[in-house]
Design an enzyme around this catalytic site. Structure first.
Site, short mmCIF file in Angstrom:
data_model
loop_
_atom_site.label_atom_id
_atom_site.label_comp_id
_atom_site.label_asym_id
_atom_site.label_seq_id
_atom_site.Cartn_x
_atom_site.Cartn_y
_atom_site.Cartn_z
CG MET A 1 -12.06 -14.76 -2.94
SD MET A 1 -10.97 -13.22 -3.34
CE MET A 1 -10.17 -12.50 -1.56
CG HIS B 1 -1.75 -0.81 1.17
ND1 HIS B 1 -2.27 -1.25 0.72
CD2 HIS B 1 -2.44 -1.09 2.52
CE1 HIS B 1 -3.81 -1.83 0.86
NE2 HIS B 1 -3.60 -2.52 2.47
NE ARG C 1 -17.96 -2.92 4.33
CZ ARG C 1 -18.96 -2.23 3.46
NH1 ARG C 1 -20.52 -2.04 3.86
NH2 ARG C 1 -18.79 -1.92 2.20
CE LYS C 2 -23.80 -3.52 1.91
NZ LYS C 2 -24.18 -2.11 2.11
CB SER D 1 -10.27 -15.13 -7.66
OG SER D 1 -11.22 -14.37 -8.91
S1 PPS Z 1 -6.93 -3.98 2.22
O1 PPS Z 1 -7.64 -4.41 4.19
O2 PPS Z 1 -6.52 -2.61 2.51
O3 PPS Z 1 -6.18 -4.61 2.21
O4 PPS Z 1 -8.44 -4.68 1.41
P1 PPS Z 1 -8.49 -4.64 0.29
O5 PPS Z 1 -8.33 -6.39 0.29
O6 PPS Z 1 -8.49 -3.69 -0.58
O7 PPS Z 1 -10.30 -4.02 0.06
C1 PPS Z 1 -11.93 -4.68 0.52
C2 PPS Z 1 -12.44 -4.33 -0.51
O8 PPS Z 1 -12.36 -5.45 -1.70
C3 PPS Z 1 -13.98 -5.81 -1.11
N1 PPS Z 1 -13.80 -7.67 -2.23
C4 PPS Z 1 -14.45 -8.28 -3.02
N2 PPS Z 1 -14.92 -7.44 -4.30
C5 PPS Z 1 -15.95 -8.30 -4.79
N3 PPS Z 1 -15.33 -9.38 -5.09
C6 PPS Z 1 -14.32 -10.08 -4.03
N4 PPS Z 1 -13.85 -11.53 -4.89
C7 PPS Z 1 -13.16 -9.69 -3.00
N5 PPS Z 1 -12.70 -9.53 -1.94
C8 PPS Z 1 -12.91 -8.51 -1.30
C9 PPS Z 1 -14.43 -6.40 -0.07
O9 PPS Z 1 -15.69 -6.56 0.22
C10 PPS Z 1 -13.53 -5.39 0.91
O10 PPS Z 1 -14.92 -4.07 -0.08
P2 PPS Z 1 -16.09 -3.81 0.98
O11 PPS Z 1 -16.94 -2.55 -0.16
O12 PPS Z 1 -15.66 -3.39 1.72
O13 PPS Z 1 -17.14 -4.94 0.75
#
Ligand code: PPS
Length: 285
Positions: A223, A99, A247-248, A218
């Site tokens: 996941m 990051h 989360r969402k 994926s």
């Molecule tokens: S971190 O802690 O900074 O490394 O988090 P990061 O992985 O960058 O971001 C987390 C958000 O990514 C969403 N996420 C996904 N979305 C769709 N598909 C898949 N497979 C997926 N994996 C992770 C995760 O839900 C977090 O977003 P929000 O909006 O909070 O749900």
């Protein structure tokens, strides 16, 4: 556990995993090799989705690797004490997550041919995702309520600094051929094409059924059910028991949480800070 931070070159890092000494060492002397692949994001932009996708591309869709090794060991965080040590021992082409803003990244990268994927996300969704994550993380100062986290983000203080600088810094690399920009939104709206784009960038040729398997394994649901990828192993010491990384599975969740005034404030700030960048870099607009 406290939410204390260490400051390094004006940026706050959770003290649990970061130290100024390691951050300096990483910046000055960590060796990025030509065959490394770097997965770079601002927090909460979809980093773990990108890591999972890259791992599955490397294993040609075979889910054994992603189901047997924690995600932070498969693509360690170069700036964290644990990840940096792990990376030094890894042989062969490495997946490396980070990051870090561009000015703190290992200097060796800029003389290497290593490929970097930079994943960005609508910052309004980054705020919402970050807010909910920080409520369940035990190692950061907890924002109460969302307005506080929003203010930290837009005022560039507190523990949520730096989205605009991160984007400006890394997008300066956008014309380099070893640099690919993707967005969470395009990954979500057209996952198959985005994964194909990643394969092409990495020079990986997958058979159609291998690509299908990458997509299947994926997916948000896969996941969420995979204990090696859903952060459930971090519950207890690092995360609350009810804490969910996944989360969402949506874009535009900010609309459920921002007031009209917050959205206007943010849009104005975005316009001021980003107007000199090509706007087609930001597909959520
Ligand atoms: S971190 O802690 O900074 O490394 O988090 P990061 O992985 O960058 O971001 C987390 C958000 O990514 C969403 N996420 C996904 N979305 C769709 N598909 C898949 N497979 C997926 N994996 C992770 C995760 O839900 C977090 O977003 P929000 O909006 O909070 O749900």
């Amino acid at each position: 556990m406290t939410g204390t931070v260490v400051w390094f070159e004006g940026i706050p890092f959770p003290s649990l995993q970061y130290s100024p000494e390691i951050l300096r060492e990483v910046q000055e002397s960590f060796l990025i090799k030509d065959e490394d692949v770097l997965l770079m994001t601002f927090p909460k932009s979809g980093t773990n989705w990108l890591i999972e996708t890259a791992c599955l591309i490397y294993s040609k869709g075979d889910s054994k690797w992603v189901q047997s090794e924690p995600i932070w060991d498969r693509s360690p965080w170069v700036e964290a004490k644990y990840g940096c040590e792990l990376l030094k021992e890894k042989e062969g082409p490495r997946l490396i997550s980070s990051h870090l803003p561009i000015q703190l990244f290992p200097k060796s990268f800029f003389k290497s041919k290593a490929k970097m994927i930079y994943l960005i996300r609508n910052p309004k969704d980054v705020i919402v995702s970050g807010y909910f994550y920080w409520k369940i993380a035990k190692f950061v100062k907890r924002p109460q309520p969302l307005e506080q986290y929003f203010d930290w983000f837009v005022q560039g203080n507190g523990d949520a600094t730096g989205w605009f600088d991160h984007i400006w810094g890394w997008l300066s690399m956008r014309d380099k051929e070893n640099f690919l920009i993707l967005s969470y939104e395009e990954m979500k709206w057209d996952t198959r094409s985005t994964v194909e784009k990643i394969c092409q960038f990495l020079g990986k040729k997958l058979e159609p059924e291998e690509l299908d398997s990458v997509l299947r394994n994926s997916s948000f649901q896969a996941m969420k059910e995979n204990n090696m990828s859903n952060f459930s192993l971090l519950k207890g010491r690092y995360l609350e028991e009810n804490g969910e990384l996944l989360r969402k599975d949506v874009t535009g969740d900010w609309k459920n949480y921002f007031t009209v005034a917050q959205a206007e404030t943010f849009d104005k700030l975005f316009q001021e800070k980003m107007e000199d960048l090509p706007q087609d870099l930001f597909p959520w607009k």
